[in-house]
Each structure stands twice: as structure tokens, then as C-alpha cells.
Scaffold this active site. Structure first.
Site, short mmCIF file in Angstrom:
data_model
loop_
_atom_site.label_atom_id
_atom_site.label_comp_id
_atom_site.label_asym_id
_atom_site.label_seq_id
_atom_site.Cartn_x
_atom_site.Cartn_y
_atom_site.Cartn_z
N ARG A 100 88.92 41.93 57.01
CA ARG A 100 89.38 43.00 57.90
C ARG A 100 89.09 42.63 59.36
O ARG A 100 89.91 42.91 60.25
CB ARG A 100 88.70 44.33 57.53
CG ARG A 100 89.28 45.52 58.29
CD ARG A 100 88.79 46.85 57.76
NE ARG A 100 87.38 47.05 58.00
CZ ARG A 100 86.67 48.10 57.58
NH1 ARG A 100 87.26 49.06 56.90
NH2 ARG A 100 85.39 48.21 57.84
N LYS A 160 89.95 47.68 63.80
CA LYS A 160 88.59 48.17 64.07
C LYS A 160 88.14 47.54 65.38
O LYS A 160 87.45 46.52 65.41
CB LYS A 160 87.67 47.81 62.89
CG LYS A 160 86.39 48.63 62.87
CD LYS A 160 85.71 48.53 61.53
CE LYS A 160 84.29 49.08 61.56
NZ LYS A 160 84.19 50.52 61.79
N1 PMP Z 1 87.10 55.37 59.53
C1 PMP Z 1 86.52 55.00 60.68
C2 PMP Z 1 87.12 55.45 61.95
C3 PMP Z 1 85.37 54.17 60.66
O1 PMP Z 1 84.81 53.79 61.80
C4 PMP Z 1 84.85 53.76 59.42
C5 PMP Z 1 83.65 52.85 59.37
N2 PMP Z 1 82.47 53.48 59.78
C6 PMP Z 1 85.46 54.21 58.24
C7 PMP Z 1 86.60 54.99 58.33
C8 PMP Z 1 84.94 53.81 56.89
O2 PMP Z 1 85.22 52.45 56.66
P1 PMP Z 1 84.31 51.54 55.72
O3 PMP Z 1 84.24 52.22 54.39
O4 PMP Z 1 85.01 50.25 55.67
O5 PMP Z 1 82.96 51.49 56.37
#
Ligand code: PMP
Length: 290
Positions: free
Chosen positions: A54, A153
Site C-alpha cells: 500500500r 495514505k
Molecule cells: N482510514 C483511515 C483514514 C486511516 O488513517 C486508517 C489507518 N489508521 C484506516 C482507515 C484503517 O486502515 P488500516 O486497517 O490499514 O490501519
């Protein structure tokens, strides 16, 4: 003996106080860069490959070339964790655009900076898992994909921070962010799920969300347990009339939601499906860390 924290920057480890980045780095000046948050359980990185994939996808989307191969990055994370003597930890992996001038042009920047910070994990209080969270729908909409795709991200989290401020002002734990069409997208730092009539649902990636890795794990576990799981557009109405609701994220894992916009969800207590999935998730982690 406790080890002094060591931060990785471009292949070298520095003490916490000495770990510095230039004020001319476009990561600082413009939020121009990408990042990941990864967990290590019992010394093993959880879904690290997915997080690194990612990160590279986010970087590709903003035309940022990460100056390391995926395997090298994986090894650097493991090395940093070991150097810090950490087994249960949170890893923050950051790649900034690098040092430029005060103008916007990213192509004027030098080498992207690769930073790895490891820390003991600051968990949400245990009480939140027992009693559940309260959410509010905020007026800040999730960034539309044709402005800045939430699948990236990026280091620019102001959209999420503005939502977080609104929810704090409203005395809630987390913010429900809608997209420009009024459909539920996600929370400021977590993905959202509902349970209705024994079925699990979560907004689709097209709703304008970060494609969470925990979200993916939860869908896999639920499907493996024979549950029906769908990715579908939902409005706040769907949240209000859900039997259960929970959030997913690397730091939060699975966390129950019991109130949204002052409406109790179900009977206002963490629901059985949520608690079952949380147990399954923790078992899965324990298995993955063996
Ligand atoms: N949405 C946002 C905006 C995030 O920043 C995150 C990570 N903290 C998530 C969803 C969850 O993603 P992940 O399960 O990959 O941590």
C-alpha cells in the site's frame, strides 16, 4: 536494560533527539509524502507485505519513487524493531518527497527520505472495548477522490484532523465522515462496519476511503466463519438502524461503537457479532505471531 529509542533515517539509526529532517523537506512544507502504520505482535510484523504494497501504491499515485526495494524496506523495519528491543510495537513508516526549495515543484526535490519510527503501542483504553465508542457525523466531508484520493495514505491528513476536531468539540470519540454525495465513507482514522440481521456491511472503496488492511482481515475472517459480508453504499440512516457497529484499524484493531449522533446502536452495548469478530481477530493475531 531499556534501550534508548533509535529512529531509522535513510539506512542509519539515530537517537530520538538526533533524528532530524530538514525544514526544507516537502513532507514538512506541504505534507508531500506517504506513510504507513504497522503493528508487530510478539516480534512478528502483522500483514507487513500488504502495508508495504500500500505504501508503494500511495507513492506511485503521487509519482514519488521510494529509493529502496520492498524487501530492503521490510528488512529495515525488522532491523529497527530489533535495535529498539521491541516485540509488541507500532511502526510508523514514512517516505517524504525530500529536500526542495520553498516552491511547490516536487521535481526540484532531492532524494526522498525514508524514516522508520518504532514505539510501544499506545492502545485505546480497555474501557473503550468494553463500553464501546460514541460517534458523531461531522460536517467536514471526506476528501473527494478527484481532489486527493483517500486511497493514498499521504502525509496530508488535514481533512481527517478537521473531522477529528469536530468530534472532539462534540464530546465524541470518533467522527463519521460522509462523502460529497452524502454516503458514509469512514472515520477520521478507521474504517466502519455495521451488522444488520446477521450480515456484515462496510462502505465500498468507491465511497472514497482508505482501503484498510484491518478491514480486509475482518472481511476475510467473517467470510471464513460463514458470514455474509457486503461492501455497499450506506447513509447515516443505515448506521442508526444497524444492530451493531464497529470500527477497524491497525491501532484500534476492532472497536465497538454504541452511539452515533445520540442514537443508541442496537441496545447501546457492544454487540455479540462485534465481540465474536474481536475474539477471532485476536486469535488470528496470536496464530500469525507464533
Ligand atoms: N482510514 C483511515 C483514514 C486511516 O488513517 C486508517 C489507518 N489508521 C484506516 C482507515 C484503517 O486502515 P488500516 O486497517 O490499514 O490501519
Amino acid at each position: 536494560m531499556e534501550l534508548a529509542p533509535r529512529v531509522y533515517i535513510n539506512g542509519k539509526l539515530y537517537g530520538k533527539e538526533e533524528a532530524c529532517i530538514s525544514v526544507y523537506d516537502h513532507g514538512l512544507l506541504y505534507g508531500d509524502g506517504v506513510f504507513e502504520g504497522i503493528r508487530a505482535y510478539k516480534g512478528k510484523l502483522f500483514r507487513c507485505r500488504e502495508h508495504i504494497d500500500r505504501l508503494f501504491a500511495s507513492a506511485r499515485a503521487i509519482n514519488l519513487e521510494i529509493p529502496m526495494a520492498k524487501e530492503e524496506l521490510h528488512a529495515a523495519i525488522r532491523h529497527t524493531l530489533e535495535s529498539n528491543g521491541l516485540t509488541d510495537a507500532y511502526v510508523r513508516l514514512i517516505v517524504t518527497r525530500g529536500i526542495g526549495d520553498l516552491g511547490l515543484n516536487p521535481y526540484e526535490c532531492g532524494r526522498p527520505q525514508v524514516i522508520i519510527i518504532t514505539d510501544s503501542i499506545a492502545l485505546y483504553p480497555a474501557e473503550y472495548y468494553e463500553k464501546g465508542l460514541e460517534l458523531v457525523t461531522v460536517s467536514t466531508i471526506r476528501m473527494p477522490a478527484n481532489a486527493l484520493n483517500p486511497r493514498i495514505k499521504s502525509l496530508n491528513y488535514l481533512n481527517n484532523i478537521l473531522a477529528k476536531m469536530e468530534c472532539i468539540q462534540a464530546g465524541a470519540h470518533e467522527a463519521v465522515m460522509l462523502n460529497k454525495d452524502g454516503f458514509v465513507a469512514e472515520c477520521s482514522g478507521d474504517n466502519i462496519f455495521i451488522v444488520k440481521d446477521g450480515r456484515l456491511a462496510t462502505p465500498p472503496v468507491d465511497a472514497g476511503i482508505l482501503e484498510g488492511i484491518t478491514r480486509q482481515v475482518v472481511m476475510e475472517l467473517a467470510r471464513g466463519a460463514g458470514m455474509e459480508v457486503s461492501e455497499k453504499e450506506m447513509t447515516p440512516f443505515d448506521l442508526y438502524v444497524a444492530d451493531e457497529c464497529f470500527l477497524t484499524g491497525t491501532a484500534a484493531e476492532i472497536i465497538p461503537v454504541v452511539r452515533i449522533d445520540r442514537r443508541d446502536i442496537g441496545d447501546g452495548r457492544p454487540g455479540p457479532t462485534t465481540l465474536k469478530l474481536l475474539r477471532m481477530f485476536r486469535d488470528h493475531i496470536a496464530g500469525a505471531a507464533e
